[in-house]
Scaffold this motif. Sequence first.
Motif, mmCIF file in Angstrom:
data_model
loop_
_atom_site.group_PDB
_atom_site.id
_atom_site.type_symbol
_atom_site.label_atom_id
_atom_site.label_comp_id
_atom_site.label_asym_id
_atom_site.label_seq_id
_atom_site.Cartn_x
_atom_site.Cartn_y
_atom_site.Cartn_z
ATOM 1 N N ALA A 110 7.245 6.142 0.577
ATOM 2 C CA ALA A 110 7.085 7.392 1.241
ATOM 3 C C ALA A 110 5.565 7.015 2.159
ATOM 4 C CB ALA A 110 6.320 8.390 0.027
ATOM 5 N N MET A 111 4.724 6.145 1.773
ATOM 6 C CA MET A 111 3.608 5.708 2.671
ATOM 7 C C MET A 111 3.911 4.918 3.739
ATOM 8 S SD MET A 111 0.919 4.309 -0.047
ATOM 9 C CE MET A 111 1.796 3.093 -0.569
ATOM 10 N N PHE A 112 4.968 4.227 3.884
ATOM 11 C CA PHE A 112 5.433 3.323 4.968
ATOM 12 C C PHE A 112 6.373 3.973 5.794
ATOM 13 C CE2 PHE A 112 3.120 -0.149 2.957
ATOM 14 C CZ PHE A 112 2.660 -0.674 3.741
ATOM 15 N N ILE A 151 3.909 12.636 -4.641
ATOM 16 C CA ILE A 151 4.447 11.506 -3.829
ATOM 17 C C ILE A 151 4.795 12.219 -2.491
ATOM 18 C CG2 ILE A 151 6.587 9.912 -3.331
ATOM 19 C CD1 ILE A 151 6.658 9.952 -6.405
ATOM 20 N N ASP A 152 5.074 13.058 -2.199
ATOM 21 C CA ASP A 152 5.468 13.533 -0.935
ATOM 22 C C ASP A 152 4.040 13.549 -0.148
ATOM 23 O OD1 ASP A 152 8.122 13.841 -1.067
ATOM 24 O OD2 ASP A 152 8.040 16.086 -2.109
ATOM 25 N N ASP A 153 2.875 13.952 -0.776
ATOM 26 C CA ASP A 153 1.528 14.001 0.009
ATOM 27 C C ASP A 153 1.448 12.423 0.736
ATOM 28 O OD1 ASP A 153 1.132 16.667 -0.611
ATOM 29 O OD2 ASP A 153 0.243 16.161 -2.603
ATOM 30 N N TYR A 213 9.949 3.677 -9.315
ATOM 31 C CA TYR A 213 9.037 4.499 -8.981
ATOM 32 C C TYR A 213 7.812 4.140 -8.200
ATOM 33 C CZ TYR A 213 11.379 7.965 -12.009
ATOM 34 O OH TYR A 213 12.470 8.662 -12.373
ATOM 35 N N TYR A 214 7.549 2.953 -8.297
ATOM 36 C CA TYR A 214 6.366 2.369 -7.514
ATOM 37 C C TYR A 214 7.104 2.198 -5.943
ATOM 38 C CZ TYR A 214 3.790 1.373 -11.649
ATOM 39 O OH TYR A 214 2.960 1.268 -12.627
ATOM 40 N N LEU A 215 8.277 1.819 -6.048
ATOM 41 C CA LEU A 215 8.766 1.746 -4.669
ATOM 42 C C LEU A 215 9.183 3.093 -3.856
ATOM 43 C CD1 LEU A 215 11.299 -1.138 -5.108
ATOM 44 C CD2 LEU A 215 9.210 -1.152 -3.934
ATOM 45 N N LEU A 216 9.207 4.040 -4.548
ATOM 46 C CA LEU A 216 9.326 5.432 -4.014
ATOM 47 C C LEU A 216 7.858 5.814 -3.267
ATOM 48 C CD1 LEU A 216 11.189 7.678 -6.734
ATOM 49 C CD2 LEU A 216 11.854 6.916 -4.474
ATOM 50 N N MET A 225 0.589 -1.583 -6.443
ATOM 51 C CA MET A 225 1.903 -1.163 -7.071
ATOM 52 C C MET A 225 2.934 -2.442 -7.287
ATOM 53 S SD MET A 225 2.529 2.453 -5.414
ATOM 54 C CE MET A 225 1.094 3.651 -5.545
ATOM 55 N N PHE A 226 2.692 -3.280 -6.299
ATOM 56 C CA PHE A 226 3.670 -4.447 -6.794
ATOM 57 C C PHE A 226 3.216 -5.325 -7.757
ATOM 58 C CE2 PHE A 226 5.423 -4.857 -2.049
ATOM 59 C CZ PHE A 226 6.137 -3.788 -2.280
ATOM 60 N N SER A 227 1.836 -5.323 -8.100
ATOM 61 C CA SER A 227 1.275 -5.992 -8.923
ATOM 62 C C SER A 227 1.621 -5.472 -10.568
ATOM 63 C CB SER A 227 -0.155 -6.324 -9.236
ATOM 64 O OG SER A 227 -0.530 -7.083 -10.185
ATOM 65 N N LEU A 228 1.519 -4.053 -10.368
ATOM 66 C CA LEU A 228 1.652 -3.178 -11.504
ATOM 67 C C LEU A 228 3.239 -3.414 -11.920
ATOM 68 C CD1 LEU A 228 -0.072 0.185 -10.957
ATOM 69 C CD2 LEU A 228 -0.496 -1.539 -12.876
ATOM 70 N N ALA A 229 4.181 -3.457 -10.722
ATOM 71 C CA ALA A 229 5.691 -3.423 -11.120
ATOM 72 C C ALA A 229 6.093 -5.057 -11.577
ATOM 73 C CB ALA A 229 6.339 -3.176 -9.787
ATOM 74 N N GLY A 230 5.033 -5.920 -11.472
ATOM 75 C CA GLY A 230 5.371 -7.250 -11.876
ATOM 76 C C GLY A 230 6.246 -8.208 -10.965
ATOM 77 N N ILE A 231 5.953 -8.004 -9.731
ATOM 78 C CA ILE A 231 6.426 -8.746 -8.582
ATOM 79 C C ILE A 231 5.760 -10.108 -8.513
ATOM 80 C CG2 ILE A 231 7.064 -8.965 -6.018
ATOM 81 C CD1 ILE A 231 7.695 -5.869 -6.369
#
Length: 146
Positions: free
Chosen positions: A96-98, A24-26, A89-92, A45-51
């Motif tokens: 990290a990216m943004f 994740i840090d990468d 975890y998806y939001l982590l 990731m938002f789709s996987l999380a079910g948003i």
Amino acid sequence: MHERAQPQNGPDAPARWHSGKVTIDDYNGLYATNPKLVLVMTLAMFSLAGIPPFAGFFSKFFIFAAAAQQGYYILVLIALINTIISLYYYLLVVKAMFINKNEAPIAAFRSDGYMRASLVACSMGILLLGVLSVVYDRISLLSYGM
């Protein structure tokens, strides 16, 4: 573990292939160098999380509704708790990216045409299946008979 022994699919595959980074840090500061890839990864990731309104939300909704209809309330509760944990975890990764800064972010790169086409096709599928309920009506007709 050999680099190619890792799973090589998913929206983050181009970043892994070009950089070899997988933690994740990468992904800290990836938006600064590869904004289009970050948007596709965030969408997935938002789709996987079910948003809502993404396809993952409707997939989870239909599965949870069917389980509840059959009386599996404990199973639905466990699945909902797991969904909330996975969202964290998806939001982590998205954070990290943004938001997180990185001294040496993954360098800007350009994926080949096949990779770009597959990412666009998957992204369109996530968006269209989430927005167009007509698709689900047709699936319902096929699964329950006409």
